[in-house]
Design a protein around this motif. Structure first.
Motif, PDB file in Angstrom:
ATOM      1  N   GLU A  29      27.046  30.592  34.188  1.00 41.84           N
ATOM      2  CA  GLU A  29      27.724  30.919  35.461  1.00 41.84           C
ATOM      3  C   GLU A  29      28.861  31.773  34.908  1.00 41.84           C
ATOM      4  N   GLU A  42      27.471  35.359  34.135  1.00 40.61           N
ATOM      5  CA  GLU A  42      27.111  36.019  35.317  1.00 40.61           C
ATOM      6  C   GLU A  42      28.492  36.373  36.076  1.00 40.61           C
ATOM      7  N   ASP A  43      29.306  35.891  36.219  1.00 42.12           N
ATOM      8  CA  ASP A  43      30.608  36.031  36.952  1.00 42.12           C
ATOM      9  C   ASP A  43      31.298  37.482  35.996  1.00 42.12           C
ATOM     10  N   GLN A  93      31.166  49.106  36.614  1.00 41.23           N
ATOM     11  CA  GLN A  93      30.105  49.924  36.549  1.00 41.23           C
ATOM     12  C   GLN A  93      30.627  51.156  36.155  1.00 41.23           C
ATOM     13  N   GLU A 109      29.837  39.627  34.287  1.00 37.64           N
ATOM     14  CA  GLU A 109      29.026  40.500  34.409  1.00 37.64           C
ATOM     15  C   GLU A 109      29.114  41.402  35.871  1.00 37.64           C
ATOM     16  N   ILE A 110      29.262  40.582  36.927  1.00 39.00           N
ATOM     17  CA  ILE A 110      29.501  40.959  38.071  1.00 39.00           C
ATOM     18  C   ILE A 110      30.744  41.618  38.456  1.00 39.00           C
ATOM     19  N   GLN A 111      31.810  40.920  37.544  1.00 36.04           N
ATOM     20  CA  GLN A 111      33.401  41.614  37.892  1.00 36.04           C
ATOM     21  C   GLN A 111      33.605  42.850  36.835  1.00 36.04           C
ATOM     22  N   ARG A 112      32.563  43.221  35.816  1.00 35.23           N
ATOM     23  CA  ARG A 112      32.730  44.286  35.151  1.00 35.23           C
ATOM     24  C   ARG A 112      32.354  45.575  35.837  1.00 35.23           C
TER      25      ARG A 112
END
Length: 106
Positions: A82, A85-86, A93, A88-91
């Protein structure tokens, strides 16, 4: 602790059976191996009946330890997944045309 108690009781039964074979007259050097085999078989049979509650208790304690260890491992790996994943989402793009190169290395 229950496993240690079961092991000690099983060992005491074997030693008792070995002492019984010695008392029955199997004292000679040639009969020692036979005495050990008879004591092992007799202690196996006796402990199968006499130590059944202790064996079940030790088995339940061991199963509980395994279940706790599996649950802890599952919680640990779930938390790590988790967090990754968090992150990765907050990075943010990046697109290749923004950086000026097609490589991720600078």
């Amino acid at each position: 602790m229950s496993m240690v108690r079961y092991l000690i009781l099983r060992t005491l039964i074997f030693v008792g059976c070995l002492a019984a074979t010695w008392l029955l007259g199997m004292r000679d050097r040639e009969e020692q191996l036979l005495a050990v085999v008879i004591a092992a078989v007799a202690s196996l049979v006796i402990s199968a009946f006499v130590l059944k509650p202790f064996r079940q208790q030790a088995s339940a304690a061991l199963a509980e330890r395994v279940d706790r260890r599996v649950e802890r491992r599952r919680e640990h790996t779930t938390g790590v997944d988790e967090d990754a994943e968090d992150a990765e989402i907050q990075r943010p793009q990046r697109r290749s045309d923004d950086t000026g190169s097609d490589s991720d290395f600078r």
